[in-house]
Design a protein around this motif. Structure first.
Motif, PDB file in Angstrom:
ATOM      1  N   ILE A 185       1.031  15.241   7.574  1.00  0.00           N
ATOM      2  CA  ILE A 185       1.418  14.171   6.797  1.00  0.00           C
ATOM      3  C   ILE A 185       2.762  13.738   6.609  1.00  0.00           C
ATOM      4  O   ILE A 185       3.229  12.714   6.677  1.00  0.00           O
ATOM      5  N   GLY A 186       3.537  14.867   6.382  1.00  0.00           N
ATOM      6  CA  GLY A 186       4.918  14.463   6.011  1.00  0.00           C
ATOM      7  C   GLY A 186       5.905  13.787   7.340  1.00  0.00           C
ATOM      8  O   GLY A 186       6.408  13.212   7.419  1.00  0.00           O
ATOM      9  N   ILE A 187       5.366  14.392   8.299  1.00  0.00           N
ATOM     10  CA  ILE A 187       5.769  13.938   9.742  1.00  0.00           C
ATOM     11  C   ILE A 187       5.504  12.562  10.127  1.00  0.00           C
ATOM     12  O   ILE A 187       6.251  11.598  10.425  1.00  0.00           O
ATOM     13  N   MET A 188       4.107  12.348   9.866  1.00  0.00           N
ATOM     14  CA  MET A 188       3.652  10.964   9.934  1.00  0.00           C
ATOM     15  C   MET A 188       4.250   9.748   9.029  1.00  0.00           C
ATOM     16  O   MET A 188       4.112   8.747   9.444  1.00  0.00           O
ATOM     17  N   SER A 189       4.299   9.982   7.875  1.00  0.00           N
ATOM     18  CA  SER A 189       4.742   9.352   6.621  1.00  0.00           C
ATOM     19  C   SER A 189       6.021   8.657   6.966  1.00  0.00           C
ATOM     20  O   SER A 189       6.210   7.483   6.726  1.00  0.00           O
ATOM     21  N   SER A 190       7.173   9.455   7.224  1.00  0.00           N
ATOM     22  CA  SER A 190       8.238   8.677   7.742  1.00  0.00           C
ATOM     23  C   SER A 190       8.159   7.759   8.493  1.00  0.00           C
ATOM     24  O   SER A 190       8.884   6.518   8.419  1.00  0.00           O
ATOM     25  N   ALA A 191       7.732   8.053   9.730  1.00  0.00           N
ATOM     26  CA  ALA A 191       7.492   6.996  10.789  1.00  0.00           C
ATOM     27  C   ALA A 191       6.883   5.867  10.434  1.00  0.00           C
ATOM     28  O   ALA A 191       7.431   4.682  10.770  1.00  0.00           O
ATOM     29  N   THR A 192       5.780   6.004   9.790  1.00  0.00           N
ATOM     30  CA  THR A 192       5.052   4.499   9.320  1.00  0.00           C
ATOM     31  C   THR A 192       5.746   3.967   8.547  1.00  0.00           C
ATOM     32  O   THR A 192       5.771   2.582   8.663  1.00  0.00           O
ATOM     33  N   ARG A 193       6.319   4.716   7.473  1.00  0.00           N
ATOM     34  CA  ARG A 193       7.159   3.935   6.629  1.00  0.00           C
ATOM     35  C   ARG A 193       8.472   3.022   6.981  1.00  0.00           C
ATOM     36  O   ARG A 193       8.404   1.985   6.850  1.00  0.00           O
ATOM     37  N   ASN A 194       9.246   3.848   7.811  1.00  0.00           N
ATOM     38  CA  ASN A 194      10.403   3.157   8.411  1.00  0.00           C
ATOM     39  C   ASN A 194      10.129   1.979   9.305  1.00  0.00           C
ATOM     40  O   ASN A 194      10.446   0.875   9.439  1.00  0.00           O
ATOM     41  N   ALA A 195       8.806   2.141  10.247  1.00  0.00           N
ATOM     42  CA  ALA A 195       8.306   0.940  10.980  1.00  0.00           C
ATOM     43  C   ALA A 195       7.841  -0.011  10.232  1.00  0.00           C
ATOM     44  O   ALA A 195       8.104  -1.133  10.736  1.00  0.00           O
ATOM     45  N   GLY A 196       7.165   0.225   9.232  1.00  0.00           N
ATOM     46  CA  GLY A 196       6.583  -0.982   8.441  1.00  0.00           C
ATOM     47  C   GLY A 196       8.006  -1.919   7.796  1.00  0.00           C
ATOM     48  O   GLY A 196       7.931  -2.944   7.953  1.00  0.00           O
ATOM     49  N   ILE A 197       8.838  -1.170   7.202  1.00  0.00           N
ATOM     50  CA  ILE A 197      10.197  -1.847   6.653  1.00  0.00           C
ATOM     51  C   ILE A 197      10.864  -2.510   7.656  1.00  0.00           C
ATOM     52  O   ILE A 197      11.280  -3.671   7.413  1.00  0.00           O
ATOM     53  N   GLN A 198      10.975  -1.927   8.969  1.00  0.00           N
ATOM     54  CA  GLN A 198      11.841  -2.654   9.835  1.00  0.00           C
ATOM     55  C   GLN A 198      11.208  -3.723  10.777  1.00  0.00           C
ATOM     56  O   GLN A 198      11.809  -4.846  10.782  1.00  0.00           O
ATOM     57  N   LEU A 199       9.796  -3.656  10.766  1.00  0.00           N
ATOM     58  CA  LEU A 199       9.064  -4.802  11.318  1.00  0.00           C
ATOM     59  C   LEU A 199       8.739  -6.100  10.642  1.00  0.00           C
ATOM     60  O   LEU A 199       8.797  -7.307  10.955  1.00  0.00           O
ATOM     61  N   ALA A 200       8.851  -5.854   9.043  1.00  0.00           N
ATOM     62  CA  ALA A 200       8.396  -6.916   8.267  1.00  0.00           C
ATOM     63  C   ALA A 200       9.323  -6.708   6.980  1.00  0.00           C
ATOM     64  O   ALA A 200       8.670  -6.316   5.894  1.00  0.00           O
ATOM     65  N   PRO A 201      10.626  -6.709   6.964  1.00  0.00           N
ATOM     66  CA  PRO A 201      11.493  -6.413   5.888  1.00  0.00           C
ATOM     67  C   PRO A 201      11.159  -7.365   4.506  1.00  0.00           C
ATOM     68  O   PRO A 201      11.283  -6.664   3.490  1.00  0.00           O
ATOM     69  N   ARG A 202      10.804  -8.447   4.770  1.00  0.00           N
ATOM     70  CA  ARG A 202      10.176  -9.222   3.481  1.00  0.00           C
ATOM     71  C   ARG A 202       9.013  -9.081   3.034  1.00  0.00           C
ATOM     72  O   ARG A 202       8.804  -9.066   1.743  1.00  0.00           O
ATOM     73  N   GLN A 203       8.104  -7.998   3.678  1.00  0.00           N
ATOM     74  CA  GLN A 203       7.054  -7.557   3.259  1.00  0.00           C
ATOM     75  C   GLN A 203       7.075  -6.309   2.865  1.00  0.00           C
ATOM     76  O   GLN A 203       5.936  -5.579   2.737  1.00  0.00           O
ATOM     77  N   SER A 204       8.203  -5.848   2.649  1.00  0.00           N
ATOM     78  CA  SER A 204       8.309  -4.058   2.676  1.00  0.00           C
ATOM     79  C   SER A 204       7.513  -3.761   1.381  1.00  0.00           C
ATOM     80  O   SER A 204       6.783  -2.621   1.230  1.00  0.00           O
ATOM     81  N   ALA A 205       7.490  -4.491   0.293  1.00  0.00           N
ATOM     82  CA  ALA A 205       6.867  -4.000  -1.141  1.00  0.00           C
ATOM     83  C   ALA A 205       5.373  -4.016  -0.844  1.00  0.00           C
ATOM     84  O   ALA A 205       4.499  -2.970  -1.175  1.00  0.00           O
ATOM     85  N   ASN A 206       4.757  -4.888  -0.002  1.00  0.00           N
ATOM     86  CA  ASN A 206       3.365  -5.060   0.154  1.00  0.00           C
ATOM     87  C   ASN A 206       2.990  -4.066   1.175  1.00  0.00           C
ATOM     88  O   ASN A 206       1.918  -3.302   1.006  1.00  0.00           O
TER      89      ASN A 206
END
Length: 92
Positions: free
Chosen positions: A9-30
Motif C-alpha cells: 500500500i505504501g508503494i502504490m500510495s505515493s505514485a498515485t498521489r503524485n500522479a493525481g496532483i501532477q495531472l490535475a493540480p487545480r483539483q488536487s484537494a478533490n
C-alpha cells in the motif's frame, strides 16, 4: 503478512498521489479526498467481508490464512498497474 500488505500500500500510495496532483493540480484537494475515501472504503469492505467469511468457517485459522494469501496476491498483482499511471499531463 501484514507488513507485506502495508509495504504494498505504501508503494502504490505515493505514485498515485503524485500522479493525481501532477495531472490535475487545480483539483488536487478533490483527488486527495476521493483517494482517501476509496482507500478507507476498500479497507472497511475487505475487513467486513473477511470477518463474515471467517465467522462462518468451520476452520477459522485456515480460512484467515487463505484470505491473507489471497489479499497479498491481489496486492502483488495490482502493484504492476502502478507503472501504467501517467507521470505527467504533458503532450509529447
Amino acid at each position: 503478512m501484514v507488513n507485506f500488505i502495508g509495504a504494498g500500500i505504501g508503494i502504490m500510495s505515493s505514485a498515485t498521489r503524485n500522479a493525481g496532483i501532477q495531472l490535475a493540480p487545480r483539483q488536487s484537494a478533490n483527488i486527495a479526498a476521493i483517494r482517501s475515501l476509496s482507500l478507507q472504503l476498500g479497507l472497511i469492505i475487505t475487513i467486513a467481508i473477511s470477518t463474515a467469511i471467517i465467522g462462518k468457517s468451520n476452520f477459522p485459522g485456515k480460512t484467515q490464512t487463505y484470505i491473507f494469501i489471497g489479499l497479498a496476491l491481489f496486492l502483488l498483482l495490482s502493484s504492476f498497474f502502478v507503472v501504467k499511471v501517467p507521470e505527467s499531463n504533458e503532450k509529447d
